[in-house]
Write a protein that holds these residues in place. Structure first.
Motif, PDB file in Angstrom:
ATOM      1  N   ALA A  12       0.806  -1.219   0.000  1.00  0.00           N
ATOM      2  CA  ALA A  12       0.000   0.000   0.000  1.00  0.00           C
ATOM      3  C   ALA A  12       0.844   1.277   0.000  1.00  0.00           C
ATOM      4  O   ALA A  12       0.305   2.377  -0.192  1.00  0.00           O
ATOM      5  N   ASP A  13       2.158   1.145   0.178  1.00  0.00           N
ATOM      6  CA  ASP A  13       3.042   2.315   0.206  1.00  0.00           C
ATOM      7  C   ASP A  13       3.398   2.828  -1.184  1.00  0.00           C
ATOM      8  O   ASP A  13       4.119   3.819  -1.306  1.00  0.00           O
ATOM      9  N   TYR A  14       2.920   2.169  -2.216  1.00  0.00           N
ATOM     10  CA  TYR A  14       3.316   2.605  -3.555  1.00  0.00           C
ATOM     11  C   TYR A  14       3.005   4.085  -3.793  1.00  0.00           C
ATOM     12  O   TYR A  14       3.810   4.807  -4.388  1.00  0.00           O
ATOM     13  N   GLU A  58       2.127  10.105   9.536  1.00  0.00           N
ATOM     14  CA  GLU A  58       2.368  10.683   8.215  1.00  0.00           C
ATOM     15  C   GLU A  58       3.709  10.193   7.667  1.00  0.00           C
ATOM     16  O   GLU A  58       4.737  10.271   8.349  1.00  0.00           O
ATOM     17  N   VAL A  59       3.716   9.695   6.449  1.00  0.00           N
ATOM     18  CA  VAL A  59       4.962   9.279   5.800  1.00  0.00           C
ATOM     19  C   VAL A  59       5.723  10.527   5.371  1.00  0.00           C
ATOM     20  O   VAL A  59       5.223  11.318   4.565  1.00  0.00           O
ATOM     21  N   VAL A  60       6.931  10.697   5.915  1.00  0.00           N
ATOM     22  CA  VAL A  60       7.691  11.923   5.662  1.00  0.00           C
ATOM     23  C   VAL A  60       9.005  11.662   4.927  1.00  0.00           C
ATOM     24  O   VAL A  60       9.690  12.615   4.548  1.00  0.00           O
ATOM     25  N   ALA A  61       9.357  10.391   4.704  1.00  0.00           N
ATOM     26  CA  ALA A  61      10.614  10.080   4.022  1.00  0.00           C
ATOM     27  C   ALA A  61      10.632   8.608   3.641  1.00  0.00           C
ATOM     28  O   ALA A  61       9.871   7.804   4.189  1.00  0.00           O
ATOM     29  N   TYR A  62      11.508   8.277   2.694  1.00  0.00           N
ATOM     30  CA  TYR A  62      11.752   6.871   2.400  1.00  0.00           C
ATOM     31  C   TYR A  62      13.194   6.686   1.965  1.00  0.00           C
ATOM     32  O   TYR A  62      13.880   7.636   1.562  1.00  0.00           O
ATOM     33  N   ALA A  63      13.659   5.449   2.059  1.00  0.00           N
ATOM     34  CA  ALA A  63      15.001   5.075   1.602  1.00  0.00           C
ATOM     35  C   ALA A  63      14.915   3.734   0.902  1.00  0.00           C
ATOM     36  O   ALA A  63      14.210   2.830   1.357  1.00  0.00           O
ATOM     37  N   TYR A  64      15.608   3.637  -0.207  1.00  0.00           N
ATOM     38  CA  TYR A  64      15.727   2.370  -0.934  1.00  0.00           C
ATOM     39  C   TYR A  64      17.188   1.971  -0.878  1.00  0.00           C
ATOM     40  O   TYR A  64      18.072   2.716  -1.296  1.00  0.00           O
TER      41      TYR A  64
END
Length: 280
Positions: A12-14, A58-64
Motif C-alpha cells: 500500500a506504500d506505492y 504521516e509518511v515523511v521520508a523513504y530510503a531504498y
C-alpha cells in the motif's frame, strides 16, 4: 509531540513512493506499481511522523537500499519537502545504518548531486567521503555509429553467475552487485569478452533496464569497447525513444568519447562511500 518511526514497505506504500520519488529530480520515470513491488519494495524503508499514541502516522521520508555482501548501496534517500530541515534526513540515515548492520554490512555507499549541499553535509556527517564522479548521458542510438570501434574481436553475451567474480574484479564492482541485479529480474546483464581468449578478464559489462531505458553500471576496459556493448543492448531496447541513458562512473576517457559524438549530459553525480557507524 511527534516521533519518527522507521518501518519496512508494504504494497500500500506505492502511492507514498510515487509521490516522493519525483523529489529526486533525476529525470527518470516513476516505476509502475508491479515493478516497484517486485524489485524495490523489499529493500525500502519508510519513515513516519507519529504522535505518542498513534500506531500509524504521516509518511515523511523513504530510503531504498541494496544490501550486498558486506556493503549497502543506498539508492534513494528522500525527505518530503514539508519536513526538510527538521533532522529527518539524519533519522533516515540512522534507520538505514541499523537495517544494513542487521544484514551484515559494515560499509555503505551512495550517489548524490554535488550541488545538493545539505545532502552532502549529511553524508559527510555519517562518515562518507567523495570517491569519484559519475555522469549520466542521454545518448542517441544514431550517435553510436560514430563511436570508435575495437580492432580486436569481441563478443557480447549474457552475463552468467560464473562471470560475477571476474566482472567485479575487472570493473571494481561491489561484491554481490551483479548477482543482486540478476535477482531483481527484468534487467538485461551483458558481458563483453574476447572470443579468442576465453580465460582473459572480461572487456565490458552492462546492466540494462528497458523501462528507463538505460544502462547502469556500464563499464568497459577502453572507450573503443563501448560501441559493441551498446550494439548488444540495442535489440533489448524499446523502439521509441531513439536514445538511451548511459551512466559512466570514474572513467574520464569514456566521458570524453561520449561527449565527442554529441551525447548530452543529463545528470552529474558524486559517489560517496565509507564505514557504517556503530550503533550508538
Amino acid at each position: 509531540m511527534s516521533r519518527l518511526v522507521a518501518r519496512p514497505a508494504v504494497p500500500a506504500d506505492y502511492e507514498h513512493f510515487a509521490r516522493l520519488f519525483v523529489e529526486l529530480d533525476t529525470g527518470n520515470p516513476v516505476l509502475p506499481r508491479d515493478r516497484w513491488e517486485s524489485a524495490m519494495a523489499r529493500d525500502t524503508l519508510f519513515l513516519e511522523a507519529r504522535g505518542e499514541l498513534d500506531a500509524r502516522g504521516e509518511v515523511v521520508a523513504y530510503a531504498y537500499v541494496q544490501p550486498l555482501r558486506g556493503v549497502g548501496y543506498v539508492r534513494h534517500v528522500v525527505v518530503a519537502p514539508s519536513h526538510r530541515g527538521r533532522g529527518v534526513g539524519g533519522a533516515v540515515m540512522q534507520a538505514i545504518a541499523a537495517h544494513l548492520r542487521g544484514r551484515g554490512c559494515t560499509r555503505w555507499c551512495l550517489n548524490v548531486k554535488p550541488d545538493n549541499t545539505a545532502a552532502v553535509r549529511l553524508y559527510r556527517s555519517v562518515g562518507m567521503e567523495h570517491a569519484y564522479t559519475m555522469t549520466t548521458f542521454h545518448l542517441a542510438w544514431d550517435a553510436v555509429a560514430r563511436l570508435p570501434r575495437p580492432s580486436r574481436p569481441v563478443v557480447a553475451r549474457p552475463a552468467r553467475p560464473s562471470d560475477d567474480a571476474a566482472l567485479e574484479a575487472a570493473f571494481a564492482l561491489l561484491p554481490g552487485q551483479v548477482a543482486e541485479a540478476r535477482g531483481r529480474g527484468g534487467l538485461v546483464l551483458l558481458c563483453l569478452v574476447d572470443p579468442t581468449a576465453p580465460d582473459a578478464p572480461p572487456l565490458g559489462f552492462a546492466n540494462f533496464d528497458a523501462f528507463l531505458p538505460g544502462a547502469f553500471p556500464f563499464r568497459v576496459a577502453a572507450p573503443g569497447l563501448a560501441a559493441p556493448l551498446l550494439d548488444a543492448i540495442r535489440p533489448h531496447a524499446p523502439r521509441e525513444p531513439g536514445a538511451l541513458l548511459v551512466t559512466v562512473e570514474d572513467d574520464d576517457a569514456l566521458v570524453s568519447a561520449l561527449r565527442g559524438v554529441g551525447a548530452a549530459v543529463q545528470l552529474v553525480g558524486a559517489h560517496f562511500r565509507g564505514g557504517i557507524p556503530r550503533d550508538g
